[in-house]
Write an enzyme that holds these catalytic residues in place. Structure first.
Site, mmCIF file in Angstrom:
data_model
loop_
_atom_site.group_PDB
_atom_site.id
_atom_site.type_symbol
_atom_site.label_atom_id
_atom_site.label_comp_id
_atom_site.label_asym_id
_atom_site.label_seq_id
_atom_site.Cartn_x
_atom_site.Cartn_y
_atom_site.Cartn_z
ATOM 1 N N ASP A 77 0.852 -1.183 0.000
ATOM 2 C CA ASP A 77 0.000 0.000 0.000
ATOM 3 C C ASP A 77 0.890 1.235 0.000
ATOM 4 O O ASP A 77 1.886 1.312 0.723
ATOM 5 C CB ASP A 77 -0.925 -0.001 1.226
ATOM 6 C CG ASP A 77 -2.063 0.992 1.082
ATOM 7 O OD1 ASP A 77 -3.225 0.551 0.980
ATOM 8 O OD2 ASP A 77 -1.793 2.219 1.073
ATOM 9 N N HIS B 161 -11.874 -6.989 -12.955
ATOM 10 C CA HIS B 161 -12.469 -5.741 -12.464
ATOM 11 C C HIS B 161 -13.870 -5.997 -11.905
ATOM 12 O O HIS B 161 -14.844 -6.089 -12.645
ATOM 13 C CB HIS B 161 -12.528 -4.672 -13.549
ATOM 14 C CG HIS B 161 -13.031 -3.374 -12.992
ATOM 15 N ND1 HIS B 161 -12.240 -2.535 -12.239
ATOM 16 C CD2 HIS B 161 -14.259 -2.807 -13.013
ATOM 17 C CE1 HIS B 161 -12.942 -1.496 -11.847
ATOM 18 N NE2 HIS B 161 -14.188 -1.630 -12.303
ATOM 19 N N GLY C 72 -15.376 3.899 3.558
ATOM 20 C CA GLY C 72 -13.981 4.244 3.325
ATOM 21 C C GLY C 72 -13.369 3.661 2.073
ATOM 22 O O GLY C 72 -12.162 3.800 1.850
ATOM 23 N N HIS D 219 -12.390 -1.103 -7.057
ATOM 24 C CA HIS D 219 -11.954 -2.411 -7.592
ATOM 25 C C HIS D 219 -11.697 -3.239 -6.342
ATOM 26 O O HIS D 219 -10.823 -2.878 -5.527
ATOM 27 C CB HIS D 219 -10.687 -2.232 -8.440
ATOM 28 C CG HIS D 219 -10.129 -3.511 -9.014
ATOM 29 N ND1 HIS D 219 -9.792 -3.633 -10.348
ATOM 30 C CD2 HIS D 219 -9.830 -4.704 -8.434
ATOM 31 C CE1 HIS D 219 -9.317 -4.862 -10.565
ATOM 32 N NE2 HIS D 219 -9.331 -5.519 -9.417
ATOM 33 N N HIS E 262 -10.591 -5.232 -3.272
ATOM 34 C CA HIS E 262 -9.248 -5.542 -2.785
ATOM 35 C C HIS E 262 -9.320 -5.841 -1.302
ATOM 36 O O HIS E 262 -10.256 -5.437 -0.613
ATOM 37 C CB HIS E 262 -8.273 -4.388 -3.053
ATOM 38 C CG HIS E 262 -8.743 -3.070 -2.517
ATOM 39 N ND1 HIS E 262 -9.676 -2.296 -3.186
ATOM 40 C CD2 HIS E 262 -8.447 -2.402 -1.378
ATOM 41 C CE1 HIS E 262 -9.910 -1.195 -2.490
ATOM 42 N NE2 HIS E 262 -9.190 -1.235 -1.377
HETATM 43 P P1 AMP Z 1 -9.672 1.539 0.104
HETATM 44 O O1 AMP Z 1 -9.697 2.871 0.816
HETATM 45 O O2 AMP Z 1 -10.154 0.398 0.948
HETATM 46 O O3 AMP Z 1 -10.361 1.634 -1.230
HETATM 47 O O4 AMP Z 1 -8.149 1.215 -0.159
HETATM 48 C C1 AMP Z 1 -7.427 1.764 -1.223
HETATM 49 C C2 AMP Z 1 -5.993 1.711 -0.817
HETATM 50 O O5 AMP Z 1 -5.218 1.875 -1.982
HETATM 51 C C3 AMP Z 1 -5.563 2.805 0.165
HETATM 52 O O6 AMP Z 1 -5.052 2.206 1.357
HETATM 53 C C4 AMP Z 1 -4.490 3.574 -0.608
HETATM 54 O O7 AMP Z 1 -3.425 3.987 0.224
HETATM 55 C C5 AMP Z 1 -4.039 2.541 -1.627
HETATM 56 N N1 AMP Z 1 -3.487 3.093 -2.861
HETATM 57 C C6 AMP Z 1 -3.984 4.097 -3.615
HETATM 58 N N2 AMP Z 1 -3.214 4.293 -4.700
HETATM 59 C C7 AMP Z 1 -2.221 3.369 -4.636
HETATM 60 C C8 AMP Z 1 -1.099 3.051 -5.472
HETATM 61 N N3 AMP Z 1 -0.834 3.729 -6.618
HETATM 62 N N4 AMP Z 1 -0.262 2.064 -5.088
HETATM 63 C C9 AMP Z 1 -0.507 1.379 -3.938
HETATM 64 N N5 AMP Z 1 -1.537 1.625 -3.115
HETATM 65 C C10 AMP Z 1 -2.398 2.616 -3.463
#
Ligand code: AMP
Length: 114
Positions: A33, A49, A93, A98, A100
């Site tokens: 992350d 996706h 949040g 997508h 994850h």
């Molecule tokens: P969520 O808030 O559950 O949708 O989690 C999305 C996560 O993606 C967050 O913890 C962000 O810090 C992480 N994130 C966003 N952009 C990137 C990126 N380019 N590379 C790695 N992590 C990312």
């Protein structure tokens, strides 16, 4: 694997946006992350996706389960303890639409310690 050209995580899967991959199999990638909330903060991202948990199906869940277990075993996280988190919906949040799974380790998430 069906990907969306406008999705951040699909671009990461395709390698169009750089990421630190710690694990990969035919169904998912696991990246660090970019804004870690714990000493270990990984994201398991299925290579399809699907926007969120309620749009997923049993097949995707089984693939995610396997990917999570393989990652935990490969990185020795069972011994250290870990949390698995899925945010579903903006109100909860979710910022990347997508599906994850957050894998967090090295920090105790107790009340008042987030
Ligand atoms: P969520 O808030 O559950 O949708 O989690 C999305 C996560 O993606 C967050 O913890 C962000 O810090 C992480 N994130 C966003 N952009 C990137 C990126 N380019 N590379 C790695 N992590 C990312």
């Amino acid at each position: 694997m069906a990907l969306d050209d406008n999705c951040l995580f699909c671009k990461i899967i395709k390698g169009e946006i750089p990421s630190e991959r710690v694990y990969e199999n035919e169904d998912c990638i696991v990246i660090k992350d970019i804004n870690p909330k714990a000493p270990v903060h990984l994201l398991l991202i299925p290579k399809t996706h699907v926007t969120d948990f309620m749009q997923s199906d049993e097949e995707l869940m089984i693939k995610s389960y396997k990917g999570l277990r393989e990652t935990i075993e490969k990185l020795g996280l069972y011994e250290k303890g870990f949390n698995i988190l899925n945010n579903c919906g903006e109100a909860a949040g979710q910022t990347v639409m997508h599906i994850h799974w957050h894998i967090l380790s090295g920090k105790k998430f107790t009340e008042g310690n987030h």
